[in-house]
Write a protein that holds these residues in place. Structure first.
Motif, PDB file in Angstrom:
ATOM      1  N   GLU A  48     -11.765  24.646  67.759  1.00 50.94           N
ATOM      2  CA  GLU A  48     -10.444  25.200  68.247  1.00 50.94           C
ATOM      3  C   GLU A  48     -10.638  26.022  69.318  1.00 50.94           C
ATOM      4  O   GLU A  48      -9.863  26.423  70.152  1.00 50.94           O
ATOM      5  CB  GLU A  48      -9.621  25.910  67.078  1.00 50.94           C
ATOM      6  N   LEU A  49     -11.825  27.130  69.006  1.00 49.66           N
ATOM      7  CA  LEU A  49     -12.190  28.073  70.081  1.00 49.66           C
ATOM      8  C   LEU A  49     -12.645  27.527  71.330  1.00 49.66           C
ATOM      9  O   LEU A  49     -12.681  27.836  72.251  1.00 49.66           O
ATOM     10  CB  LEU A  49     -13.082  29.108  69.423  1.00 49.66           C
ATOM     11  N   LEU A  50     -13.684  26.619  71.293  1.00 49.73           N
ATOM     12  CA  LEU A  50     -14.517  26.002  72.436  1.00 49.73           C
ATOM     13  C   LEU A  50     -13.750  24.601  73.160  1.00 49.73           C
ATOM     14  O   LEU A  50     -13.915  24.445  74.266  1.00 49.73           O
ATOM     15  CB  LEU A  50     -15.826  25.553  71.978  1.00 49.73           C
ATOM     16  N   GLY A  51     -12.736  24.172  72.534  1.00 53.11           N
ATOM     17  CA  GLY A  51     -12.221  22.956  72.799  1.00 53.11           C
ATOM     18  C   GLY A  51     -12.541  21.509  72.570  1.00 53.11           C
ATOM     19  O   GLY A  51     -13.710  21.502  72.348  1.00 53.11           O
ATOM     20  N   ASP A  52     -11.661  20.822  72.770  1.00 53.68           N
ATOM     21  CA  ASP A  52     -12.125  19.129  72.485  1.00 53.68           C
ATOM     22  C   ASP A  52     -13.145  18.890  73.435  1.00 53.68           C
ATOM     23  O   ASP A  52     -13.819  17.894  72.820  1.00 53.68           O
ATOM     24  CB  ASP A  52     -10.961  18.441  72.219  1.00 53.68           C
ATOM     25  N   ALA A  53     -12.900  19.096  74.597  1.00 54.44           N
ATOM     26  CA  ALA A  53     -13.584  18.434  75.649  1.00 54.44           C
ATOM     27  C   ALA A  53     -15.237  18.919  75.402  1.00 54.44           C
ATOM     28  O   ALA A  53     -16.082  18.034  75.570  1.00 54.44           O
ATOM     29  CB  ALA A  53     -13.394  18.728  77.151  1.00 54.44           C
ATOM     30  N   PHE A  54     -15.428  20.171  75.072  1.00 50.96           N
ATOM     31  CA  PHE A  54     -16.754  20.666  74.792  1.00 50.96           C
ATOM     32  C   PHE A  54     -17.319  19.750  73.406  1.00 50.96           C
ATOM     33  O   PHE A  54     -18.642  19.445  73.799  1.00 50.96           O
ATOM     34  CB  PHE A  54     -16.717  21.977  74.449  1.00 50.96           C
ATOM     35  N   PHE A  55     -16.515  19.700  72.550  1.00 53.88           N
ATOM     36  CA  PHE A  55     -17.034  18.994  71.339  1.00 53.88           C
ATOM     37  C   PHE A  55     -17.300  17.632  71.795  1.00 53.88           C
ATOM     38  O   PHE A  55     -18.160  16.994  71.131  1.00 53.88           O
ATOM     39  CB  PHE A  55     -16.204  19.032  70.193  1.00 53.88           C
ATOM     40  N   GLU A  56     -16.371  16.728  72.438  1.00 54.47           N
ATOM     41  CA  GLU A  56     -16.755  15.567  72.942  1.00 54.47           C
ATOM     42  C   GLU A  56     -18.140  15.327  73.606  1.00 54.47           C
ATOM     43  O   GLU A  56     -18.894  14.326  73.597  1.00 54.47           O
ATOM     44  CB  GLU A  56     -15.708  14.885  73.771  1.00 54.47           C
ATOM     45  N   ARG A  57     -18.350  16.314  74.637  1.00 57.19           N
ATOM     46  CA  ARG A  57     -19.713  16.530  75.355  1.00 57.19           C
ATOM     47  C   ARG A  57     -20.953  16.515  74.305  1.00 57.19           C
ATOM     48  O   ARG A  57     -21.858  15.694  74.482  1.00 57.19           O
ATOM     49  CB  ARG A  57     -19.767  17.466  76.312  1.00 57.19           C
TER      50      ARG A  57
END
Length: 172
Positions: A48-57
């Motif tokens: 939630e803090l870092l964002g979905d795009a970061f986690f997808e990467r």
């Protein structure tokens, strides 16, 4: 509110060097750090803090794995950044150190003698011999690299405070 790994990954996402998670090998004489061969662990609420795009990467790394509580990944497997074998330390941040009253997302420099005592529990030096020897071995690092108490707070404010500190502490 962010923790160590979330803050480190937020800074890494903005271009900082990420050597690893929770552990690094320090050369106290030179003030440098080397990575350890451990994966970074981010708890799922960090998404939630870092964002979905970061986690997808981070999920794209060949050894990335989701556990029930977290995501594990090797930074050098994600993206096209070079793998670092060593980095100079410009500051050491102690996030929400016990007994610290540092305001959220603020930093306060710790005197070298106090920094030395604060760093001792995070080393293997104490288990390798007498306390006096451990203190003498760690003293050059505490004298060479500034150590700060850093208050836990909203991630965006913590990132800004670390970036501000990095500009202030950058070598000339």
């Amino acid at each position: 509110e962010a923790g160590k790994s979330t803050l480190a990954c937020a800074l890494w996402d903005r271009g900082a060097t990420l050597l690893g998670d929770d552990m690094a090998i320090l050369d106290v004489a030179t003030g440098t750090a080397r990575p350890t061969p451990r994966r970074v662990s981010l708890r799922k609420p960090s998404q939630e803090l870092l964002g979905d795009a970061f986690f997808e990467r981070i999920k794209t790394g060949p050894s990335s794995v989701a556990t029930p509580e977290s995501y594990l990944f090797h930074p050098e497997e994600v993206g096209s950044r070079p793998r670092y074998t060593e980095a100079s330390l410009h500051a050491i941040m102690l996030l929400a150190r016990r007994g610290s009253v540092t305001a959220p997302a603020r930093h306060e420099r710790i005197a070298p003698a106090h920094a030395l005592l604060a760093l001792l529990p995070y080393t293997n030096l104490r288990s390798r011999g007498p306390l006096g020897d451990a203190i003498r071995a760690l003293a050059p690092l505490a004298e060479r690299v500034p150590v700060f108490d850093f208050g836990r707070g909203p991630l965006d404010r913590m990132v800004a405070a670390v970036e501000e500190l990095a500009d202030l502490e950058a070598p000339a």
